[in-house]
Design a protein around this motif. Structure first.
Motif, PDB file in Angstrom:
ATOM      1  N   UNK A  19     -65.686  43.960-100.883  1.00 26.89           N
ATOM      2  CA  UNK A  19     -66.883  44.620-100.438  1.00 26.89           C
ATOM      3  C   UNK A  19     -67.096  44.062 -98.959  1.00 26.89           C
ATOM      4  N   UNK A  20     -67.727  44.988 -98.210  1.00 29.71           N
ATOM      5  CA  UNK A  20     -67.929  44.640 -96.620  1.00 29.71           C
ATOM      6  C   UNK A  20     -69.546  43.706 -96.866  1.00 29.71           C
ATOM      7  N   UNK A  21     -69.384  42.640 -96.364  1.00 30.96           N
ATOM      8  CA  UNK A  21     -70.577  41.743 -96.063  1.00 30.96           C
ATOM      9  C   UNK A  21     -71.379  41.861 -94.939  1.00 30.96           C
ATOM     10  N   UNK A  22     -70.638  42.078 -93.857  1.00 31.39           N
ATOM     11  CA  UNK A  22     -71.108  42.079 -92.543  1.00 31.39           C
ATOM     12  C   UNK A  22     -70.284  42.796 -91.399  1.00 31.39           C
ATOM     13  N   UNK A  23     -70.425  43.105 -90.282  1.00 29.82           N
ATOM     14  CA  UNK A  23     -69.637  43.373 -89.314  1.00 29.82           C
ATOM     15  C   UNK A  23     -70.116  43.135 -88.106  1.00 29.82           C
ATOM     16  N   UNK A  24     -69.173  43.157 -87.175  1.00 28.46           N
ATOM     17  CA  UNK A  24     -69.563  42.789 -85.640  1.00 28.46           C
ATOM     18  C   UNK A  24     -68.563  43.793 -84.737  1.00 28.46           C
ATOM     19  N   UNK A  25     -69.286  44.396 -83.907  1.00 27.49           N
ATOM     20  CA  UNK A  25     -68.394  45.418 -82.982  1.00 27.49           C
ATOM     21  C   UNK A  25     -68.367  44.766 -81.716  1.00 27.49           C
ATOM     22  N   UNK A  26     -67.013  44.544 -81.223  1.00 31.39           N
ATOM     23  CA  UNK A  26     -67.046  44.203 -79.838  1.00 31.39           C
ATOM     24  C   UNK A  26     -66.532  45.297 -78.902  1.00 31.39           C
ATOM     25  N   UNK A  27     -66.017  44.698 -77.668  1.00 32.88           N
ATOM     26  CA  UNK A  27     -65.437  45.910 -76.771  1.00 32.88           C
ATOM     27  C   UNK A  27     -64.654  46.817 -77.215  1.00 32.88           C
ATOM     28  N   UNK A  28     -63.297  46.035 -77.705  1.00 29.66           N
ATOM     29  CA  UNK A  28     -62.154  46.638 -78.246  1.00 29.66           C
ATOM     30  C   UNK A  28     -61.897  46.365 -79.424  1.00 29.66           C
ATOM     31  N   UNK A  29     -62.669  45.847 -80.479  1.00 29.79           N
ATOM     32  CA  UNK A  29     -62.435  45.363 -81.794  1.00 29.79           C
ATOM     33  C   UNK A  29     -63.617  45.623 -82.674  1.00 29.79           C
ATOM     34  N   UNK A  30     -63.245  45.747 -83.938  1.00 29.32           N
ATOM     35  CA  UNK A  30     -64.414  45.566 -85.031  1.00 29.32           C
ATOM     36  C   UNK A  30     -63.891  44.247 -86.026  1.00 29.32           C
ATOM     37  N   UNK A  31     -64.755  43.637 -86.422  1.00 30.02           N
ATOM     38  CA  UNK A  31     -64.759  42.763 -87.104  1.00 30.02           C
ATOM     39  C   UNK A  31     -65.519  42.851 -88.313  1.00 30.02           C
ATOM     40  N   UNK A  32     -64.781  42.757 -89.501  1.00 28.34           N
ATOM     41  CA  UNK A  32     -65.515  43.030 -90.999  1.00 28.34           C
ATOM     42  C   UNK A  32     -65.261  41.686 -91.622  1.00 28.34           C
ATOM     43  N   UNK A  33     -66.576  41.461 -92.481  1.00 29.01           N
ATOM     44  CA  UNK A  33     -66.455  40.215 -92.944  1.00 29.01           C
ATOM     45  C   UNK A  33     -66.490  40.942 -94.498  1.00 29.01           C
ATOM     46  N   UNK A  34     -65.481  40.361 -95.434  1.00 28.49           N
ATOM     47  CA  UNK A  34     -65.407  40.928 -96.680  1.00 28.49           C
ATOM     48  C   UNK A  34     -65.483  39.739 -97.819  1.00 28.49           C
ATOM     49  N   UNK A  35     -66.009  40.280 -98.986  1.00 29.89           N
ATOM     50  CA  UNK A  35     -66.023  39.335-100.019  1.00 29.89           C
ATOM     51  C   UNK A  35     -64.226  39.004-100.447  1.00 29.89           C
ATOM     52  N   UNK A  36     -64.027  37.997-100.849  1.00 23.98           N
ATOM     53  CA  UNK A  36     -62.665  37.505-101.000  1.00 23.98           C
ATOM     54  C   UNK A  36     -61.958  38.459-101.703  1.00 23.98           C
ATOM     55  N   UNK A  37     -61.012  39.068-101.074  1.00 20.40           N
ATOM     56  CA  UNK A  37     -60.462  40.252-101.859  1.00 20.40           C
ATOM     57  C   UNK A  37     -59.192  39.860-102.769  1.00 20.40           C
ATOM     58  N   UNK A  38     -59.077  38.534-102.629  1.00 23.17           N
ATOM     59  CA  UNK A  38     -57.959  37.718-103.566  1.00 23.17           C
ATOM     60  C   UNK A  38     -56.334  37.485-102.776  1.00 23.17           C
ATOM     61  N   UNK A  39     -55.771  37.029-103.125  1.00 22.34           N
ATOM     62  CA  UNK A  39     -54.396  36.615-102.595  1.00 22.34           C
ATOM     63  C   UNK A  39     -53.403  37.912-102.336  1.00 22.34           C
ATOM     64  N   UNK A  40     -52.876  38.074-101.220  1.00 22.28           N
ATOM     65  CA  UNK A  40     -51.899  39.235-101.089  1.00 22.28           C
ATOM     66  C   UNK A  40     -52.397  40.548-100.985  1.00 22.28           C
ATOM     67  N   UNK A  41     -53.783  40.423-100.578  1.00 24.96           N
ATOM     68  CA  UNK A  41     -54.336  41.979-100.359  1.00 24.96           C
ATOM     69  C   UNK A  41     -53.819  42.588 -99.052  1.00 24.96           C
ATOM     70  N   UNK A  42     -53.909  43.707 -99.013  1.00 23.16           N
ATOM     71  CA  UNK A  42     -53.503  44.369 -97.684  1.00 23.16           C
ATOM     72  C   UNK A  42     -54.668  45.281 -97.352  1.00 23.16           C
ATOM     73  N   UNK A  43     -54.678  45.571 -95.894  1.00 24.82           N
ATOM     74  CA  UNK A  43     -55.846  46.395 -95.627  1.00 24.82           C
ATOM     75  C   UNK A  43     -55.324  47.454 -94.516  1.00 24.82           C
TER      76      UNK A  43
END
Length: 182
Positions: A19-43
């Motif tokens: 789940x997305x817990x929060x986010x930050x939008x920069x000039x050239x990037x977006x950072x998403x803070x996720x609840x721990x998706x577990x080992x080996x998760x890909x996005x």
């Protein structure tokens, strides 16, 4: 009239893996803070119809910034007596499940009880020592001062504020919700 935690904090505690817990939008990037998706998760990420070119992830523990949780407790008599023992219990549960290096600040609406410590025993003792007093409680004023203090610091870090309150606020200083949101 139960004791409420700030909705965002409740959402974090009840989040499902990924789940997305929060986010930050920069000039050239977006950072998403996720609840721990577990080992080996890909996005895979997509913005509109365009697939993101670079996607990377790493645990918060690998960040070189501070992690702080502020417990803000309405210690006025407006908190019903039957709910008062729950507050230290919840504080202790959250502190016991802390991340490595996480620090805690415990404050009531009237004063700081303990500030920036990673010592679970100190947090537990302070939480169990909270006294409830006959006083006015102004949630928006106190919350505004805490958030403004973080904004003035301008130091990077992960911060969450967990509020224990009955939700009542007389707002004498005139701090508006829009000011807090800003």
């Amino acid at each position: 009239a139960a004791v409420f935690c700030l909705a965002a904090s409740v959402a974090v505690l009840a989040a499902e893996p990924g789940d997305i817990l929060g986010c930050h939008t920069g000039e050239r990037e977006i950072t998403l803070y996720l609840a721990d998706p577990g080992e080996g998760a890909s996005f895979d990420c997509q913005i509109g119809t365009s697939k993101a070119e670079e996607v990377s992830s790493h645990p918060v523990q690998e960040e070189k910034v501070s992690v702080e949780t502020v417990f803000l407790v309405d210690n006025s008599l407006s908190i019903r007596e039957k709910y008062r023992p729950l507050i230290p219990q919840y504080i202790c549960e959250i502190a016991a499940n802390r991340m490595p290096g996480e620090v805690f600040t415990l404050a009531s609406f009237s004063d700081h009880i303990i500030e920036k410590t990673g010592d679970y025993t100190a947090v537990k003792q302070a939480a169990e020592g909270i006294s409830f007093n006959d006083q006015d409680a102004y949630l928006s004023d106190v919350l505004y001062q805490i958030v403004k203090g973080y904004a003035d610091e301008k130091e990077p870090g992960f911060r969450r504020i967990v509020i224990f309150s009955d939700g009542m606020d007389e707002n004498v200083a005139g701090i508006t919700r829009e000011e807090i949101y800003t």
